[in-house]
Scaffold this motif. Structure first.
Motif, PDB file in Angstrom:
ATOM      1  N   SER A 136       0.813  -1.213   0.000  1.00 24.62           N
ATOM      2  CA  SER A 136       0.000   0.000   0.000  1.00 24.62           C
ATOM      3  C   SER A 136       0.846   1.262   0.000  1.00 24.62           C
ATOM      4  N   LEU A 137       2.003   1.241   0.624  1.00 26.70           N
ATOM      5  CA  LEU A 137       2.831   2.446   0.724  1.00 26.70           C
ATOM      6  C   LEU A 137       4.085   2.391  -0.120  1.00 26.70           C
ATOM      7  N   GLY A 138       4.349   1.244  -0.738  1.00 26.33           N
ATOM      8  CA  GLY A 138       5.581   1.050  -1.498  1.00 26.33           C
ATOM      9  C   GLY A 138       5.596   1.782  -2.822  1.00 26.33           C
ATOM     10  N   ALA A 139       6.721   1.708  -3.459  1.00 26.67           N
ATOM     11  CA  ALA A 139       6.971   2.437  -4.704  1.00 26.67           C
ATOM     12  C   ALA A 139       6.374   1.693  -5.896  1.00 26.67           C
ATOM     13  N   ASP A 140       5.119   1.892  -6.135  1.00 29.44           N
ATOM     14  CA  ASP A 140       4.412   1.410  -7.323  1.00 29.44           C
ATOM     15  C   ASP A 140       4.483  -0.099  -7.545  1.00 29.44           C
ATOM     16  N   TYR A 141       4.502  -0.887  -6.454  1.00 28.41           N
ATOM     17  CA  TYR A 141       4.483  -2.339  -6.605  1.00 28.41           C
ATOM     18  C   TYR A 141       3.190  -2.794  -7.262  1.00 28.41           C
ATOM     19  N   LEU A 142       2.077  -2.214  -6.823  1.00 27.42           N
ATOM     20  CA  LEU A 142       0.780  -2.646  -7.350  1.00 27.42           C
ATOM     21  C   LEU A 142       0.619  -2.291  -8.827  1.00 27.42           C
ATOM     22  N   ARG A 143       1.122  -1.139  -9.219  1.00 28.94           N
ATOM     23  CA  ARG A 143       1.031  -0.759 -10.632  1.00 28.94           C
ATOM     24  C   ARG A 143       1.853  -1.711 -11.496  1.00 28.94           C
ATOM     25  N   GLU A 144       3.042  -2.061 -11.026  1.00 28.03           N
ATOM     26  CA  GLU A 144       3.884  -3.001 -11.772  1.00 28.03           C
ATOM     27  C   GLU A 144       3.238  -4.382 -11.845  1.00 28.03           C
ATOM     28  N   MET A 145       2.611  -4.832 -10.730  1.00 29.86           N
ATOM     29  CA  MET A 145       1.917  -6.114 -10.751  1.00 29.86           C
ATOM     30  C   MET A 145       0.732  -6.078 -11.710  1.00 29.86           C
ATOM     31  N   CYS A 146       0.028  -4.969 -11.736  1.00 30.12           N
ATOM     32  CA  CYS A 146      -1.109  -4.822 -12.647  1.00 30.12           C
ATOM     33  C   CYS A 146      -0.641  -4.898 -14.094  1.00 30.12           C
ATOM     34  N   GLU A 147       0.422  -4.186 -14.399  1.00 31.90           N
ATOM     35  CA  GLU A 147       0.918  -4.174 -15.773  1.00 31.90           C
ATOM     36  C   GLU A 147       1.461  -5.534 -16.188  1.00 31.90           C
ATOM     37  N   LEU A 198      -6.276   1.656 -11.423  1.00 32.15           N
ATOM     38  CA  LEU A 198      -6.632   0.467 -10.662  1.00 32.15           C
ATOM     39  C   LEU A 198      -5.769   0.286  -9.416  1.00 32.15           C
ATOM     40  N   HIS A 199      -4.573   0.805  -9.431  1.00 32.94           N
ATOM     41  CA  HIS A 199      -3.706   0.641  -8.271  1.00 32.94           C
ATOM     42  C   HIS A 199      -4.215   1.420  -7.059  1.00 32.94           C
ATOM     43  N   ILE A 200      -5.028   2.446  -7.267  1.00 33.78           N
ATOM     44  CA  ILE A 200      -5.535   3.230  -6.135  1.00 33.78           C
ATOM     45  C   ILE A 200      -6.511   2.424  -5.286  1.00 33.78           C
ATOM     46  N   GLY A 254      -5.860  -2.053 -25.147  1.00 33.66           N
ATOM     47  CA  GLY A 254      -5.498  -0.716 -24.667  1.00 33.66           C
ATOM     48  C   GLY A 254      -5.762  -0.538 -23.183  1.00 33.66           C
ATOM     49  N   GLY A 255      -5.531  -1.569 -22.391  1.00 29.38           N
ATOM     50  CA  GLY A 255      -5.819  -1.524 -20.962  1.00 29.38           C
ATOM     51  C   GLY A 255      -4.740  -0.882 -20.122  1.00 29.38           C
ATOM     52  N   ALA A 256      -3.725  -0.313 -20.742  1.00 28.31           N
ATOM     53  CA  ALA A 256      -2.663   0.332 -19.972  1.00 28.31           C
ATOM     54  C   ALA A 256      -3.224   1.444 -19.114  1.00 28.31           C
TER      55      ALA A 256
END
Length: 150
Positions: A25-36, A55-57, A47-49
């Protein structure tokens, strides 16, 4: 298994899960990288980028909720472990060792972290202390023995 040990082990696992949730939740964009990485082929086709940009929010908010839930349940299990153990040191060391081991496993599997030799020495000393604590049996005090006979 000794009374309270199971609850202490669960408290350690939940503590590691709470730390894991906090890092997500507080880390440096881990969730965004996992999503991608998860939606990689779908993002190229449809085109789901842009979905990963928002979605990471809600995923971070979910991880914050998981953090508080894991901590609340962890304290419940730790309190039960303290009540059922013969000593508070036994429950505390068991919880700490369980937390260290689960944190190491989660860190290695999810984040690819490695640990220095000094960390391994520390966990080995903690586990040795845990074995000493669990191997010793509590001695009855002489005054308590008289009460048992009555």
């Amino acid at each position: 298994m000794l009374p309270g040990s199971f609850h202490a082990l669960l408290a350690g696992v939940l503590s590691a899960l709470a730390s894991f949730s906090a890092k997500l939740s507080l880390g440096a964009d881990y969730l965004r990288e996992m999503c991608e990485s998860t939606l990689g082929s779908w993002t190229e086709t449809y085109g789901g980028a842009t979905h990963c940009n928002w979605l990471h929010i809600p995923l971070r908010l979910l991880c914050v909720g998981l953090l508080f839930t894991c901590n609340a349940v962890m304290w419940t299990f730790f309190s039960k472990a303290l009540q059922q153990s013969s000593s508070s040191a036994r429950a505390t060391v068991t919880t700490t060792a369980s937390n260290f081991i689960c944190s190491a496993i989660l860190g290695r599997v999810i984040f690819g972290e490695t640990h220095a030799a000094l960390w391994w020495v520390g966990i080995c000393l903690t586990l040795c202390g845990l074995l000493v604590l669990h191997g010793s049996t509590p001695q009855a005090l002489p005054q308590d023995e008289g009460k048992k006979d009555k």
